[in-house]
Design an enzyme around this catalytic site. Sequence first.
Site, PDB file in Angstrom:
ATOM      1  N   ASP A  36       0.830  -1.198   0.000  1.00 48.18           N
ATOM      2  CA  ASP A  36       0.000   0.000   0.000  1.00 48.18           C
ATOM      3  C   ASP A  36       0.870   1.255   0.000  1.00 48.18           C
ATOM      4  OD1 ASP A  36      -2.701   1.221   0.378  1.00 48.18           O
ATOM      5  OD2 ASP A  36      -1.828   1.904   2.266  1.00 48.18           O
ATOM      6  N   GLU A  61      14.695 -15.470   0.230  1.00 45.86           N
ATOM      7  CA  GLU A  61      15.061 -16.498   1.212  1.00 45.86           C
ATOM      8  C   GLU A  61      14.087 -17.673   1.185  1.00 45.86           C
ATOM      9  OE1 GLU A  61      15.022 -14.577   4.981  1.00 45.86           O
ATOM     10  OE2 GLU A  61      16.507 -13.053   4.422  1.00 45.86           O
TER      11      GLU A  61
END
Length: 571
Positions: free
Chosen positions: A218, A281
């Site tokens: 956002d 990751e």
Amino acid sequence: MTQLDTRPSYVHAPGEPDASWWRHAVIYQVYPRSFADGSGDGVGDLPGITARLDHLAELGVDAVWLSPFYRSPQADAGYDVADYRDVDPLFGTLDDFDALLARAHGLGLRVIVDLVPNHTSDEHAWFVEALAAGPGSAARERYLFREGRGEHGELPPNNWESIFGGPAWTRVPDGQWYLHLFDTRQPDLNWEHPQVHTEFEDVLRFWLDRGVDGFRVDVAHGMVKESGLPDWHGHVSMIEGTEDDPADEPADETPEHRPAPMFDQDDVHDVYRAWHEVLAEYDGDRALVVEAWVEPLTRLARYVRPDEAQQAFNFAFLATHWDAAALRAVVEESYATLDAVGAPTTWVLSNHDVVRHASRLGLSVPGSRPNGIGPDDEQPDEELGLRRARAASLLMLALPGSAYLYQGEELGLPDHTALPDDVRQDPAFFRTRGAERGRDGCRVPLPWASDEPAFGFSASGATWLPQPSSWARYALDAQRGVPGSTYETYRAALALRRDQSLGSGGLAWLASGADVLDLVNRSVRVVANLGADPVALPAGARVLLASDELAGSSGTGLLLPSDTTVWLRAD
């Protein structure tokens, strides 16, 4: 009558169908409070969404984006987050979220969740601590507290305005002021503070560990502000767009190259580089999509460089009027700009912040973007708006790249343009004293069943915003299995898009008249007629799908009517 030509002009090369999912996916936005209510309290919730996920699998989308469901006082419909690691009781529990995620994955749907990093709720533990700690405290450094101007600090620290209207500063009892680019109850974070960076990287990992496939960010062009927070005399719109005052510009700069001091600062890209590493990751090709209302497209492309986010909403496309030349120009510029950084173009026509395109396209200036529509405003031509919306959607879904659908657009829903003022909840309506109608009209709960209470949204018949009675004809059960319905048209388009690998395809224009868009993507030819006169389709054209009925016959020659898009088998 316009005649079509066959001279190709290539603008985007095809990619590989097995490329990363986010390069070609169709992603469906769920606005939780308005999708489906499982508890009967009139507000949608996570169990309600889970119960309706079969609809999304049947529709044929690839992923779901959930607008905020986090713990929040709901001052801005959940975009004021009090706890980023918990579900608000209004929507359910963490167990409910886990069940939703498991069900979605079981149906082959990926799940993206919203992230709100520009500001928190004023009930967030950090802000509560900051207010109690007082001026000069370490707790206040996590937000943008400043001393006021004037003899006694009685004036705000600068002249910035809130996107929702009114000043962007609120004074607390001890005399300091804090910045809130949105509502007073949404204090902006200080992204120069290392603890803010650490906190949000931990929040990412919290949801990635639960199994989410990505995040919609956002106000992605926010967070970092220009050093010193200088005055600015431009205009900030409700949907985060900005317009500079040329008087503010040095002689060697233009508004396109000098962002407003609260948005699109260069250092914000350090945040996305760090988040890119966090997502890397994890297995499973996780993705970030950024909500960045920035201009020009070259500024947007910076957010999707190879080491930053994976997608950026193409709001330039959303904001383009219903004009063939303008749409062709923005499509060409989008590919040229985003291809240059190796990013997909991410198409969108509607979302929870803008008037639905079925209503925008029915206005006297089709495609214009009012900040909401009320009963005293110009009323869209509902039939014409839907006709154009179906044509626009078939055009968008034929374009290579990713695409986002907003819940209900597959039903052809218009905005609720007659909401009375006493039911409105958008803070923008109140902060502008009604000058902006706000976003409630595009957030009305969905109609699932034409003859059930609340049109099947809630078994109790309760809805947090009222539904117009005319929506019975838009209900899912009134359209499922009906040839030519908006729902069946979307479903057919998504199936063809997947079968023909259009999302990873290429784009070549064919020469056409001023009011026609004519393109080829892999084995599909797409013709969109935005003009008033019919267009003669090629002799023997094999129609795959059309947004409305065609005139003539395949034997005598088909005519493409005004405001209609057709997909043909390319020879």
